[in-house]
Design an enzyme around this catalytic site. Structure first.
Site, mmCIF file in Angstrom:
data_model
loop_
_atom_site.group_PDB
_atom_site.id
_atom_site.type_symbol
_atom_site.label_atom_id
_atom_site.label_comp_id
_atom_site.label_asym_id
_atom_site.label_seq_id
_atom_site.Cartn_x
_atom_site.Cartn_y
_atom_site.Cartn_z
ATOM 1 N N GLU A 110 6.055 -8.996 16.125
ATOM 2 C CA GLU A 110 5.641 -9.408 17.473
ATOM 3 C C GLU A 110 5.879 -10.903 17.645
ATOM 4 O O GLU A 110 6.424 -11.351 18.645
ATOM 5 C CB GLU A 110 4.168 -9.056 17.702
ATOM 6 C CG GLU A 110 3.787 -9.066 19.168
ATOM 7 C CD GLU A 110 2.331 -8.662 19.365
ATOM 8 O OE1 GLU A 110 1.877 -8.710 20.512
ATOM 9 O OE2 GLU A 110 1.658 -8.301 18.371
ATOM 10 N N ARG B 224 0.818 -1.220 0.000
ATOM 11 C CA ARG B 224 0.000 0.000 0.000
ATOM 12 C C ARG B 224 0.845 1.260 0.000
ATOM 13 O O ARG B 224 0.355 2.335 -0.361
ATOM 14 C CB ARG B 224 -0.991 -0.024 1.179
ATOM 15 C CG ARG B 224 -2.219 -0.888 0.868
ATOM 16 C CD ARG B 224 -2.990 -1.183 2.121
ATOM 17 N NE ARG B 224 -2.105 -1.851 3.065
ATOM 18 C CZ ARG B 224 -2.406 -2.161 4.303
ATOM 19 N NH1 ARG B 224 -3.592 -1.854 4.781
ATOM 20 N NH2 ARG B 224 -1.539 -2.759 5.086
#
Lengths: 172, 172
Positions: free
Chosen positions: A97, A60
Site C-alpha cells: 500500500e 508464518r
C-alpha cells in the site's frame, strides 16, 4: 463435530497500524488438536494434487508449509524476505500500500518441472502470494495452487491471482 | 544405512559477513526423505520427554519446531523478532557480537507449568537460545531442553546454556 478453527483466531485491533484488525494465529498454534486439525484439512483439500514440493512464505507460512510438506513426504522450499538467503538466488519486488517489498528464493530450491503448492497463513491483498508465484515460475516450477489458513475476502487478494486454484480454511 | 544428514547441508563462504561460513539448510529441506529423517531423529531424541508444547525460534526454527509439535500432538509457540507480535507480550534483549537483539513471545503463548522444548535450526553462540529460555521461564514454563538441527561446537553456545539438556542432529 469438527473443530471450529475460527474460534482459535484472535482478533487484535490496530496492528500493525491504526485501523487494521489483525488476525492472530497464536491460540490455534498453541492448541495441539486445533493445529493438527488445520493441517489435516490442508491435506484433505490437496489430496488429489500431485505435489512435488511445498513452498512456504516467510515466516508464518513456514509454520503450516513445513509440516504439510512433511505429511506429504515431499520437499519444502522457503520464500524469504530480502537479504536472508546466502546462495545464488532470485528476487521479486512488489508493491505494498505504501512502498515496496522484496521476496527471494534460492535458485536451486525449485527444480525445473516440479509441481508446487504455495502455503501462507493469511491471504490479504495477494501481493506476496503473487510475487511468490513469479519466483516459482521463473525457476521453472509449475504452480498447482495456493492454500492459506485465513483469507481476508474483503481485500480481494484473489484478483491478483487470476486462474489460480486458491484454498483457505477460514474466511473473514 | 541411515541417511547422512550432513550431506544435505550446504556451506556458503562469507555470509552474512566476511569470514563466516554459513551452513545452509536449503538442500535438506528440499529433499522430502532428508527432511522427514531429520524430524524422525528429533522425535526419537525426545521420545522420553513429557512435552506439553514446542517453542520455535523465528524463522527457521519454525520449519522444524512446527512439524515436531504436530508429530507430538502438542501445541506450538513462536519466539519472534521484535515488533511482530500483536497482543500482550514480553521481550528480552540480548547481546550479539556487535550490538543487541530483541526476541519476544506472546504472554499467553505459554501456560504456567507447561513443559517446553525449544527448537531452532542452528546453535551458534547460544544468545538467542538463552534469551528464549528466559522468555519461557518468565511465562512460567519449564524448559525441558533444547534441540537444534545443527550445532556449531566451536562457538561454544552450550556455555550459555549451563545445566540444560541440549541436543543436535549435526555437528561442526
Amino acid at each position: 463435530m469438527p473443530l471450529d478453527l475460527k474460534q482459535f483466531i484472535r482478533s487484535v485491533q490496530d496492528f500493525p497500524q491504526a485501523g487494521i484488525l489483525f488476525r492472530d494465529i497464536t491460540p490455534l498454534l498453541g492448541n495441539g488438536e486445533a493445529f493438527q486439525s488445520a493441517l489435516s484439512r490442508f491435506q484433505e483439500l490437496l489430496k488429489d494434487e500431485k505435489i512435488d514440493k511445498v513452498v512456504g512464505i516467510e515466516s508464518r507460512g513456514f509454520i503450516f508449509g513445513a509440516p504439510l510438506a512433511e505429511r506429504l513426504g515431499v520437499g519444502f522450499a522457503m520464500a524469504r524476505k530480502a537479504g536472508k538467503l546466502p546462495a545464488d538466488k532470485i528476487s521479486v519486488e512488489y508493491d505494498l500500500e505504501y512502498g515496496t517489498n522484496i521476496i527471494e528464493m534460492h535458485s536451486d530450491s525449485i527444480t525445473k518441472g516440479e509441481r508446487i503448492f504455495i502455503i501462507d497463513d493469511v491471504l490479504a491483498t495477494g501481493g506476496t502470494a503473487n510475487a511468490t508465484i513469479t519466483l516459482v515460475e521463473q525457476l521453472g516450477g509449475e504452480v498447482l495452487g495456493l492454500a492459506f489458513l485465513i483469507e481476508l475476502k474483503f481485500l480481494e487478494g484473489r484478483k491478483l491471482l487470476p486462474g489460480r486454484a486458491v484454498y483457505n480454511l477460514i474466511e473473514y
